[in-house]
Design a protein around this motif. Structure first.
Motif, PDB file in Angstrom:
ATOM      1  N   SER A 197       0.822  -1.215   0.000  1.00 30.06           N
ATOM      2  CA  SER A 197       0.000   0.000   0.000  1.00 30.06           C
ATOM      3  C   SER A 197       0.854   1.262   0.000  1.00 30.06           C
ATOM      4  O   SER A 197       0.392   2.323  -0.453  1.00 30.06           O
ATOM      5  CB  SER A 197      -0.917  -0.001   1.225  1.00 30.06           C
ATOM      6  OG  SER A 197      -0.147   0.015   2.423  1.00 30.06           O
ATOM      7  N   TYR A 198       2.090   1.168   0.476  1.00 31.17           N
ATOM      8  CA  TYR A 198       2.957   2.339   0.629  1.00 31.17           C
ATOM      9  C   TYR A 198       3.537   2.800  -0.704  1.00 31.17           C
ATOM     10  O   TYR A 198       3.520   3.989  -1.031  1.00 31.17           O
ATOM     11  CB  TYR A 198       4.075   1.988   1.613  1.00 31.17           C
ATOM     12  CG  TYR A 198       5.010   3.113   1.980  1.00 31.17           C
ATOM     13  CD1 TYR A 198       4.525   4.342   2.397  1.00 31.17           C
ATOM     14  CD2 TYR A 198       6.389   2.927   1.943  1.00 31.17           C
ATOM     15  CE1 TYR A 198       5.385   5.367   2.755  1.00 31.17           C
ATOM     16  CE2 TYR A 198       7.259   3.940   2.305  1.00 31.17           C
ATOM     17  CZ  TYR A 198       6.753   5.161   2.716  1.00 31.17           C
ATOM     18  OH  TYR A 198       7.609   6.164   3.078  1.00 31.17           O
ATOM     19  N   LEU A 199       4.028   1.856  -1.494  1.00 26.99           N
ATOM     20  CA  LEU A 199       4.714   2.221  -2.735  1.00 26.99           C
ATOM     21  C   LEU A 199       3.811   2.947  -3.734  1.00 26.99           C
ATOM     22  O   LEU A 199       4.242   3.940  -4.331  1.00 26.99           O
ATOM     23  CB  LEU A 199       5.332   0.969  -3.374  1.00 26.99           C
ATOM     24  CG  LEU A 199       6.513   0.362  -2.611  1.00 26.99           C
ATOM     25  CD1 LEU A 199       7.039  -0.868  -3.347  1.00 26.99           C
ATOM     26  CD2 LEU A 199       7.636   1.378  -2.428  1.00 26.99           C
ATOM     27  N   PRO A 200       2.568   2.515  -3.956  1.00 28.65           N
ATOM     28  CA  PRO A 200       1.727   3.274  -4.895  1.00 28.65           C
ATOM     29  C   PRO A 200       1.502   4.718  -4.473  1.00 28.65           C
ATOM     30  O   PRO A 200       1.445   5.614  -5.319  1.00 28.65           O
ATOM     31  CB  PRO A 200       0.413   2.484  -4.907  1.00 28.65           C
ATOM     32  CG  PRO A 200       0.799   1.102  -4.522  1.00 28.65           C
ATOM     33  CD  PRO A 200       1.903   1.271  -3.526  1.00 28.65           C
ATOM     34  N   SER A 201       1.360   4.970  -3.175  1.00 30.18           N
ATOM     35  CA  SER A 201       1.162   6.343  -2.719  1.00 30.18           C
ATOM     36  C   SER A 201       2.406   7.187  -2.960  1.00 30.18           C
ATOM     37  O   SER A 201       2.309   8.375  -3.305  1.00 30.18           O
ATOM     38  CB  SER A 201       0.788   6.363  -1.233  1.00 30.18           C
ATOM     39  OG  SER A 201       1.863   5.906  -0.424  1.00 30.18           O
ATOM     40  N   ILE A 202       3.582   6.573  -2.816  1.00 28.94           N
ATOM     41  CA  ILE A 202       4.830   7.280  -3.083  1.00 28.94           C
ATOM     42  C   ILE A 202       4.888   7.701  -4.548  1.00 28.94           C
ATOM     43  O   ILE A 202       5.170   8.871  -4.874  1.00 28.94           O
ATOM     44  CB  ILE A 202       6.035   6.381  -2.744  1.00 28.94           C
ATOM     45  CG1 ILE A 202       6.175   6.216  -1.229  1.00 28.94           C
ATOM     46  CG2 ILE A 202       7.324   6.943  -3.338  1.00 28.94           C
ATOM     47  CD1 ILE A 202       6.745   7.403  -0.514  1.00 28.94           C
ATOM     48  N   TYR A 203       4.627   6.781  -5.443  1.00 31.94           N
ATOM     49  CA  TYR A 203       4.760   7.082  -6.867  1.00 31.94           C
ATOM     50  C   TYR A 203       3.637   7.978  -7.373  1.00 31.94           C
ATOM     51  O   TYR A 203       3.835   8.739  -8.329  1.00 31.94           O
ATOM     52  CB  TYR A 203       4.856   5.785  -7.668  1.00 31.94           C
ATOM     53  CG  TYR A 203       6.232   5.182  -7.557  1.00 31.94           C
ATOM     54  CD1 TYR A 203       7.270   5.646  -8.350  1.00 31.94           C
ATOM     55  CD2 TYR A 203       6.514   4.189  -6.626  1.00 31.94           C
ATOM     56  CE1 TYR A 203       8.551   5.123  -8.238  1.00 31.94           C
ATOM     57  CE2 TYR A 203       7.790   3.663  -6.498  1.00 31.94           C
ATOM     58  CZ  TYR A 203       8.799   4.132  -7.313  1.00 31.94           C
ATOM     59  OH  TYR A 203      10.070   3.623  -7.181  1.00 31.94           O
ATOM     60  N   PRO A 254       9.103  11.397   3.552  1.00 36.52           N
ATOM     61  CA  PRO A 254      10.320  12.159   3.214  1.00 36.52           C
ATOM     62  C   PRO A 254      11.230  11.504   2.186  1.00 36.52           C
ATOM     63  O   PRO A 254      12.111  12.174   1.645  1.00 36.52           O
ATOM     64  CB  PRO A 254      11.032  12.317   4.565  1.00 36.52           C
ATOM     65  CG  PRO A 254      10.462  11.248   5.435  1.00 36.52           C
ATOM     66  CD  PRO A 254       9.053  11.047   4.988  1.00 36.52           C
ATOM     67  N   SER A 255      11.037  10.227   1.887  1.00 32.75           N
ATOM     68  CA  SER A 255      11.845   9.619   0.832  1.00 32.75           C
ATOM     69  C   SER A 255      11.620  10.316  -0.507  1.00 32.75           C
ATOM     70  O   SER A 255      12.500  10.315  -1.380  1.00 32.75           O
ATOM     71  CB  SER A 255      11.516   8.127   0.702  1.00 32.75           C
ATOM     72  OG  SER A 255      10.152   7.941   0.373  1.00 32.75           O
TER      73      SER A 255
END
Length: 366
Positions: A146-152, A213-214
């Motif tokens: 769930s985290y990676l899609p929000s990052i991109y 922050p990444s």
């Protein structure tokens, strides 16, 4: 003594598991800026490797290419760190529950976490522990998914406006180029059409780049572009619009500046970048008077309407710039931003401290 050691190992394992799971939740789920030391240590460890990697870079293009995988690799390293921490913690818990020898305790922890099921728990307490560990392992995988899609998704929103700015301000971007280009097209009024969009952009960056922050370290698709140099050009253009261009006052430009410097300050706070929260308009900035005069002359040479009182223009411009000057050039140094006038061309090399909060802040004294 043996039982005390097992109790201590069990308590230590429980604490480690709790700390790692809480760090994972704070990193991926908490919708606010929060310094997670484990996350920061992972990024700093990967950054150390990349600093060695870029030492042999012959030019900025090669440096940018070598730094491009930094944020994605550090981000993917995080779940491995969480899994390792949880596995070690449950190894200690299993050993505390008399799963001997230590190698068997580690194997039980590993197969429970990965749900491989190749080793059975010997009794009810260890069965319960194994079930908890397996649930946590699945939960950590779900967090990552769930985290990676929000990052991109946040990255794509940011880069859309960076690419749009390249059309107006060039590559590398320049506030002077943007104003001259709009004037050449007889569309200086079009500058005022963009402030609302970039005010929204700054608000989006403040939320996403402080809670995730990444994103600060994700690099643009072109080695000439960067979100931080784009931010600098928008802010400088708005500051020149408010201070120097001989046009009716435009409150939207001033609101855009405020949204911008508040956004950059919020991100700077996460990385412990020092800055004055209430600077004096007469405080020094990184741009000197001769640079401003050269920009003023360049606008005059192109026929751009400017206010006749150059001294007052300089004072007004510096009064706007002082609000974001320090954080802008420091973030440019932190991210190895590409060359751009009035931002990365004077950037300050910077690394966020491993421990960025002193005891007074944690206890509410400051």
């Amino acid at each position: 003594m043996g039982e005390l050691a097992r109790v201590a190992a069990m308590l230590g394992g429980i604490y480690l598991v709790f700390y790692v799971v809480l760090a994972a939740l704070r990193t991926t789920v908490l919708p606010r800026s929060d310094v997670v030391l484990l996350t920061r240590w992972v990024f700093r460890a990967v950054h150390f490797i990349f600093r060695i990697r870029i030492k042999g870079a012959k030019d900025y293009v090669e440096l940018d290419r070598r730094m491009a995988p930094y944020a994605p690799i550090a981000l993917v390293t995080l779940p491995w760190t969480w899994v390792t921490g949880v596995a070690i913690g449950f190894t200690a818990i299993d050993w505390g529950l008399h799963v001997d020898p230590l190698r068997r305790a580690f194997t039980l922890s590993a197969v429970s976490l990965t749900t491989l099921g190749s080793l059975s728990a010997p009794d009810l307490p260890t069965i319960v522990v194994s079930v908890i560990e397996a649930t946590l392992g699945l939960g950590l995988v779900a967090l990552l998914i769930s985290y990676l899609p929000s990052i991109y998704s946040a990255f794509q929103r940011r880069e859309l406006q960076v690419a749009r700015l390249a059309t107006r301000a060039g590559d590398p971007p320049s506030a002077i180029v943007m104003i001259k280009r709009h004037h050449a097209l007889d569309r200086l009024d079009a500058l005022d059409d963009m402030w609302d969009d970039y005010e929204t952009w700054f608000s989006d960056i403040e939320e996403t780049h402080s809670s995730q922050p990444s994103l600060v370290f994700f690099r643009s698709i072109s080695h000439q572009r960067s979100w931080i140099t784009a931010a600098g050009v928008v802010l400088d253009s708005a500051a020149l619009r408010a201070s120097t261009l001989d046009l009716p006052r435009e409150p939207r430009a001033e609101l855009c500046i405020r949204a911008g410097y508040l956004s950059l300050r919020r991100i700077a706070d996460y990385f412990s970048i020092p800055h004055d929260a209430a600077p004096n308009p007469t405080d020094a900035i990184s741009i000197d008077r001769s640079e401003f005069d050269a920009a003023y002359d360049a606008l005059v040479a192109e026929g751009v309407p400017v206010r006749p009182d150059r001294d007052q223009c300089w004072l007004d411009f510096a009064g706007w710039r002082v609000n974001y000057d320090r954080v802008l050039i420091t973030l440019a140094g932190l991210t190895y931003a590409p060359y751009a006038e009035w931002s990365s061309d004077r950037s300050i090399p910077y690394l966020a401290p491993l421990l960025n909060r002193d005891w007074r802040h944690r206890r509410g004294y400051g």
